[in-house]
Motif scaffolding. Structure first.
Motif, short mmCIF file in Angstrom:
data_model
loop_
_atom_site.label_atom_id
_atom_site.label_comp_id
_atom_site.label_asym_id
_atom_site.label_seq_id
_atom_site.Cartn_x
_atom_site.Cartn_y
_atom_site.Cartn_z
N CYS A 58 -19.53 73.66 -10.65
CA CYS A 58 -19.17 74.55 -12.12
C CYS A 58 -17.99 75.20 -11.90
CB CYS A 58 -20.45 75.45 -12.03
SG CYS A 58 -20.27 76.97 -13.21
N SER A 60 -16.57 77.73 -13.09
CA SER A 60 -16.24 79.47 -13.02
C SER A 60 -17.10 79.72 -12.08
CB SER A 60 -16.67 79.78 -14.36
OG SER A 60 -18.04 79.44 -14.82
N TRP A 61 -17.93 79.14 -11.22
CA TRP A 61 -18.78 79.55 -10.17
C TRP A 61 -18.94 78.94 -9.16
CZ3 TRP A 61 -20.16 84.27 -9.58
CH2 TRP A 61 -21.31 84.79 -8.69
N HIS A 79 -27.78 77.91 -13.38
CA HIS A 79 -27.61 78.98 -12.63
C HIS A 79 -27.25 80.24 -13.56
CE1 HIS A 79 -24.11 76.49 -12.58
NE2 HIS A 79 -23.36 77.44 -12.33
N HIS A 81 -24.98 82.98 -14.96
CA HIS A 81 -23.57 83.35 -15.10
C HIS A 81 -23.35 84.67 -15.50
CE1 HIS A 81 -21.01 79.46 -15.21
NE2 HIS A 81 -21.69 79.81 -14.20
N ILE A 88 -21.15 77.51 -18.31
CA ILE A 88 -21.02 76.32 -17.36
C ILE A 88 -20.13 75.12 -17.84
CG2 ILE A 88 -22.43 74.73 -16.08
CD1 ILE A 88 -24.79 76.84 -15.97
#
Ligand SMILES: [Zn+2]
Length: 100
Positions: A58, A60-61, A79, A81, A88
């Motif tokens: 992902c 951004s994470w 998951h 965010h 995602i």
């Protein structure tokens, strides 16, 4: 079909909640080699079929998953965010060889 693109150089540097950098690991470099294939630049939405077998993260994470080509990438609620880090999007980071 076209997808948003992200170069490796501009990708956000991921970290886990414990402050540990979250990245795919390997021990033996002779089993990996660099590739300029365009599939690594695409950002795929949740629930899209994976175009390559391999490890996706992902953007951004930093959450990573492994999947086979044709399998559906994890959904929007895979998951949590925070709203500030965006949605995602899955990016291929290691592609499995398809040589028989
Ligand atoms: Zn994420």
């Amino acid at each position: 079909m076209s997808f948003p693109r992200l170069s490796g150089q501009s990708s956000p540097f991921p970290s886990s909640q414990k402050g540990i950098v979250a990245m795919a690991l390997y021990k033996y470099s002779q089993f990996l080699m660099p590739s300029a294939e365009e599939g690594f630049d695409q950002l795929l939405p949740p629930k899209m079929a994976a175009q390559k077998s391999g490890i996706y993260r992902c953007v951004s994470w930093g959450q990573e998953i492994a999947t086979a080509a044709g399998n559906i990438l994890p959904p929007y609620n895979h998951h949590p965010h925070r709203p500030s880090i965006g949605r995602i999007q899955w990016q291929l980071v290691v592609s499995a060889s398809d040589v028989p």
